[in-house]
Write an enzyme that holds these catalytic residues in place. Structure first.
Site, PDB file in Angstrom:
ATOM      1  N   ASN A  37     -10.261  -0.603  -0.033  1.00 32.98           N
ATOM      2  CA  ASN A  37      -8.606  -0.426  -0.001  1.00 32.98           C
ATOM      3  C   ASN A  37      -8.185  -1.144  -1.389  1.00 32.98           C
ATOM      4  O   ASN A  37      -8.261  -2.522  -1.362  1.00 32.98           O
ATOM      5  CB  ASN A  37      -8.441  -1.239   1.199  1.00 32.98           C
ATOM      6  CG  ASN A  37      -6.728  -1.185   1.293  1.00 32.98           C
ATOM      7  OD1 ASN A  37      -6.000  -0.652   0.231  1.00 32.98           O
ATOM      8  ND2 ASN A  37      -6.157  -1.255   2.265  1.00 32.98           N
ATOM      9  N   CYS A  45       1.044  -1.312   0.067  1.00 34.93           N
ATOM     10  CA  CYS A  45      -0.165   0.123  -0.035  1.00 34.93           C
ATOM     11  C   CYS A  45       0.806   1.409   0.015  1.00 34.93           C
ATOM     12  O   CYS A  45       0.433   2.301  -0.214  1.00 34.93           O
ATOM     13  CB  CYS A  45      -1.118  -0.013   1.192  1.00 34.93           C
ATOM     14  SG  CYS A  45      -1.956  -1.524   1.085  1.00 34.93           S
ATOM     15  N   HIS A  67      -3.241   6.972   1.751  1.00 45.29           N
ATOM     16  CA  HIS A  67      -3.755   5.682   1.445  1.00 45.29           C
ATOM     17  C   HIS A  67      -5.296   5.510   1.992  1.00 45.29           C
ATOM     18  O   HIS A  67      -5.228   5.458   3.164  1.00 45.29           O
ATOM     19  CB  HIS A  67      -2.779   4.744   1.837  1.00 45.29           C
ATOM     20  CG  HIS A  67      -3.196   3.262   1.677  1.00 45.29           C
ATOM     21  ND1 HIS A  67      -3.758   2.805   0.489  1.00 45.29           N
ATOM     22  CD2 HIS A  67      -3.194   2.329   2.571  1.00 45.29           C
ATOM     23  CE1 HIS A  67      -4.178   1.704   0.802  1.00 45.29           C
ATOM     24  NE2 HIS A  67      -3.844   1.092   2.052  1.00 45.29           N
TER      25      HIS A  67
HETATM   26  O1  UT7 Z   1      -3.546  -0.983   3.411  1.00 41.46           O
HETATM   27  C1  UT7 Z   1      -2.840  -1.781   4.528  1.00 41.46           C
HETATM   28  C2  UT7 Z   1      -3.317  -1.039   5.653  1.00 41.46           C
HETATM   29  N1  UT7 Z   1      -4.080  -1.520   6.197  1.00 41.46           N
HETATM   30  C3  UT7 Z   1      -4.867  -1.143   7.373  1.00 41.46           C
HETATM   31  O2  UT7 Z   1      -4.770   0.115   7.660  1.00 41.46           O
HETATM   32  C4  UT7 Z   1      -6.044  -1.729   8.161  1.00 41.46           C
HETATM   33  C5  UT7 Z   1      -6.073  -1.259   9.589  1.00 41.46           C
HETATM   34  N2  UT7 Z   1      -6.718  -2.105  10.353  1.00 41.46           N
HETATM   35  C6  UT7 Z   1      -8.189  -1.757  10.319  1.00 41.46           C
HETATM   36  O3  UT7 Z   1      -8.605  -0.884   9.636  1.00 41.46           O
HETATM   37  C7  UT7 Z   1      -9.164  -2.403  11.557  1.00 41.46           C
HETATM   38  O4  UT7 Z   1      -8.236  -3.193  12.435  1.00 41.46           O
HETATM   39  C8  UT7 Z   1     -10.053  -3.385  10.741  1.00 41.46           C
HETATM   40  C9  UT7 Z   1     -11.302  -2.605  10.013  1.00 41.46           C
HETATM   41  C10 UT7 Z   1      -9.382  -4.483   9.886  1.00 41.46           C
HETATM   42  C11 UT7 Z   1     -10.678  -4.134  11.879  1.00 41.46           C
HETATM   43  O5  UT7 Z   1     -11.305  -3.209  12.696  1.00 41.46           O
HETATM   44  P1  UT7 Z   1     -11.217  -3.330  14.427  1.00 41.46           P
HETATM   45  O6  UT7 Z   1     -12.203  -2.245  14.912  1.00 41.46           O
HETATM   46  O7  UT7 Z   1      -9.797  -3.147  14.706  1.00 41.46           O
HETATM   47  O8  UT7 Z   1     -11.828  -4.851  14.624  1.00 41.46           O
HETATM   48  P2  UT7 Z   1     -11.479  -5.859  15.410  1.00 41.46           P
HETATM   49  O9  UT7 Z   1     -10.238  -6.759  14.578  1.00 41.46           O
HETATM   50  O10 UT7 Z   1     -10.919  -5.618  16.657  1.00 41.46           O
HETATM   51  O11 UT7 Z   1     -12.550  -7.070  15.534  1.00 41.46           O
HETATM   52  C12 UT7 Z   1     -13.651  -6.436  16.518  1.00 41.46           C
HETATM   53  C13 UT7 Z   1     -14.926  -7.651  16.558  1.00 41.46           C
HETATM   54  C14 UT7 Z   1     -14.185  -9.066  16.478  1.00 41.46           C
HETATM   55  O12 UT7 Z   1     -15.248  -9.589  17.336  1.00 41.46           O
HETATM   56  P3  UT7 Z   1     -15.050 -10.180  18.758  1.00 41.46           P
HETATM   57  O13 UT7 Z   1     -13.819 -10.647  18.682  1.00 41.46           O
HETATM   58  O14 UT7 Z   1     -14.904  -8.654  19.372  1.00 41.46           O
HETATM   59  O15 UT7 Z   1     -16.223 -10.819  19.042  1.00 41.46           O
HETATM   60  C15 UT7 Z   1     -14.309  -9.517  15.025  1.00 41.46           C
HETATM   61  O16 UT7 Z   1     -14.271 -11.052  14.991  1.00 41.46           O
HETATM   62  O17 UT7 Z   1     -15.343  -7.672  15.055  1.00 41.46           O
HETATM   63  C16 UT7 Z   1     -15.381  -8.849  14.342  1.00 41.46           C
HETATM   64  N3  UT7 Z   1     -15.237  -8.633  13.037  1.00 41.46           N
HETATM   65  C17 UT7 Z   1     -16.400  -8.594  12.061  1.00 41.46           C
HETATM   66  N4  UT7 Z   1     -17.692  -8.546  12.357  1.00 41.46           N
HETATM   67  C18 UT7 Z   1     -18.660  -8.343  11.326  1.00 41.46           C
HETATM   68  C19 UT7 Z   1     -14.237  -8.612  12.011  1.00 41.46           C
HETATM   69  N5  UT7 Z   1     -14.604  -8.616  10.784  1.00 41.46           N
HETATM   70  C20 UT7 Z   1     -15.655  -8.413  10.833  1.00 41.46           C
HETATM   71  C21 UT7 Z   1     -16.699  -8.448  10.000  1.00 41.46           C
HETATM   72  N6  UT7 Z   1     -17.945  -8.245  10.105  1.00 41.46           N
HETATM   73  N7  UT7 Z   1     -16.278  -8.262   8.437  1.00 41.46           N
END
Ligand code: UT7
Length: 349
Positions: free
Chosen positions: A300, A127, A270
Site C-alpha cells: 500500500n 489514500c 486503491h
Molecule cells: O490504505 C488505507 C486503507 N487501509 C485498509 O484498507 C486496511 C484494511 N484492513 C486490512 O486490510 C486488514 O484488516 C489487515 C490486513 C490490516 C489485518 O487483517 P485481518 O484479517 O483483519 O487481521 P486481524 O487484525 O483481525 O488480526 C488477526 C490475527 C491477530 O491475532 P489474534 O488476535 O487472532 O491472535 C493479529 O495479532 O493476526 C495477527 N496479526 C498478524 N500475524 C502475523 C496481525 N498482523 C500480523 C502479522 N503477522 N503481520
C-alpha cells in the site's frame, strides 16, 4: 459531507471544457523488502501476509530518495509520455500525507521539474489523495482556468511506521505516480463522473497524529512540541468500511451515469488489500481479469497506488485509449471517493 459533480457550474459559454488523461508516469525507491525479510524483524511470516493482504514485497526509500525525488521522477515520466515540456504546465497538485516539508512539497517538485509557469500545491487526503487531487484539478480545467496539469500521488509512509508493529509495518511501501491532464474542446470527457465523501467522526480508525507533548515556555505558558506519532490503524474497522463504502460509491456512480458494470474495462482501486479488491469486484460482478492489482510487488503506497497501477497498465498495454476505468480511493479521514475515467493517452499513441 459529500460532493458530486451535478453541482458543478458550467463555464462561461455554457459548455464545460472536457478533460483528457494524456500521460502517466511512476517512480519507485530502489530497496525492496520481502515478507521474509520483514519476518526477521517482527513476528510475522510470508503465509500470513500473503493470505491476509496479497502483499509479497514493498519498496522503501533510502538515502537520497524522498517524496520530492519520487514525485519529480514520476512527474517527469508523465510529462515525457504526454509529449509536454515542463514550461507548458499551468498547475501541479501533489497528493501526499508524508510531505518533505509541511509548508508544501509541491513547490519543490515544481522547481525540480523546471515548471516555472505552474502553480503548485499539496493536497492531503491520505489514500483518497490522488483521486481527490485529480477531481480538484479537473475543476480548474473545467472552468478554463488552466489547460495543462500534473496530478501526482506520492508517499513515503515508511517514515511514519512503527517498524516493531507487525499490524501496520507489513502493509505499506513508498512510491509515486503521476497523470497528465489536459483541457480539450472536443471528444469524450476523461472524467465522466465522480463522488467524494468524508466522515471525520470515524477519524480515529486510521491516524498519523501529532504528538501531544507540551514543553514549558514562559511562566504558565507551554508550547506544543512538533512531531507525529507512528501510524495507528484499527484494521478490521477500516476493512469493513472499505468493503461497504467502495462498492456503494461505485454502484451509485454507475447508476447515475446510466452505465452497466459490464461496460467497465478496468477496476482500478486503491491498493490496500487483495481481499478488498476481490470483494468489490464480486459485489459489482466484475470479472477478476478486469481488476488491476500490483499489491504483491509494492504493498500500500497510499496516495501513489492508483497512478502507479495506472501507469503500469498503460505502459504494458492493458489500458488502451478509450478504455473505461472505474476507480476508487479510500482510507484515513475517513475519506473515500470514486470516479469513472476514460483513458485517452498521448496524441499519436
Ligand atoms: O490504505 C488505507 C486503507 N487501509 C485498509 O484498507 C486496511 C484494511 N484492513 C486490512 O486490510 C486488514 O484488516 C489487515 C490486513 C490490516 C489485518 O487483517 P485481518 O484479517 O483483519 O487481521 P486481524 O487484525 O483481525 O488480526 C488477526 C490475527 C491477530 O491475532 P489474534 O488476535 O487472532 O491472535 C493479529 O495479532 O493476526 C495477527 N496479526 C498478524 N500475524 C502475523 C496481525 N498482523 C500480523 C502479522 N503477522 N503481520
Amino acid at each position: 459531507m459529500s460532493l458530486h459533480p451535478d453541482a458543478a457550474p458550467a463555464s462561461g459559454d455554457g459548455s464545460r471544457p472536457r478533460i483528457a488523461l494524456v500521460g502517466s508516469g511512476s517512480a519507485l525507491p530502489r530497496a525492496r523488502i520481502s515478507n521474509g525479510d520483514l519476518s526477521q524483524r517482527v513476528e510475522t511470516d510470508d503465509t500470513w501476509i500473503r493470505s491476509r493482504t496479497g502483499i509479497a514485497a514493498r519498496r522503501i526509500a533510502g538515502p537520497g530518495e524522498t517524496v520530492t525525488s519520487l514525485a519529480t521522477a514520476a512527474g517527469q515520466a508523465a510529462l515525457e509520455h504526454a509529449g509536454w515540456k515542463a514550461a507548458d504546465l499551468d498547475l501541479i497538485v501533489l497528493a501526499t500525507s508524508s510531505p518533505d516539508d509541511l509548508f508544501g512539497t509541491a513547490p519543490r517538485v515544481q522547481a525540480a521539474l523546471g515548471a516555472s509557469n505552474a502553480v503548485a500545491f499539496d493536497l492531503t487526503a491520505a489514500c483518497s489523495g490522488f483521486l481527490f487531487a485529480l477531481i480538484t484539478a479537473a475543476q480548474y480545467l473545467r472552468t478554463g482556468t488552466v489547460r495543462r496539469v500534473l496530478v501526482i500521488g506520492a508517499d513515503q509512509l515508511s517514515r511514519w511506521l512503527d517498524w516493531d508493529d507487525r499490524r501496520t509495518c507489513v502493509l505499506f511501501g513508498d512510491g509515486a505516480g503521476a497523470v497528465a491532464l489536459e483541457a480539450c474542446d472536443a471528444g469524450e470527457d476523461g472524467l465522466l463522473a465522480f463522488r467524494m465523501r468524508s466522515d471525520g467522526s470515524r477519524n480515529g480508525c486510521l491516524t498519523l497524529a501529532q504528538v501531544e507533548e507540551h514543553r514549558p515556555l514562559l511562566g504558565d505558558l507551554t508550547a506544543q512540541v512538533g512531531g507525529f506519532r507512528p501510524i495507528q490503524m484499527n484494521g478490521q474497522e477500516v476493512y469493513k468500511f472499505a468493503v461497504r463504502e467502495v462498492p456503494a460509491v461505485l454502484e451509485d456512480l454507475l447508476r447515475s451515469s446510466g452505465l452497466a458494470a459490464d461496460r467497465i474495462d478496468w477496476l482500478l482501486l486503491h491498493q490496500a488489500n487483495q481481499r478488498i479488491l476481490d470483494a468489490v469486484a464480486n459485489r459489482l460482478h466484475i470479472p477478476h481479469d478486469h481488476v488491476l492489482t500490483n499489491l504483491a510487488h509494492y504493498g500500500n503506497t497510499s496516495a501513489a497506488t492508483i497512478p502507479l497501477m495506472l501507469d503500469e497498465a498503460v505502459r504494458d498495454g492493458r489500458i488502451q485509449p478509450g478504455h473505461l476505468i472505474a476507480s476508487s480511493g479510500f482510507g484515513a479521514g475517513l475519506s473515500w471517493g470514486g470516479a469513472l475515467l476514460r483513458w485517452r493517452g498521448p496524441v499519436g499513441a
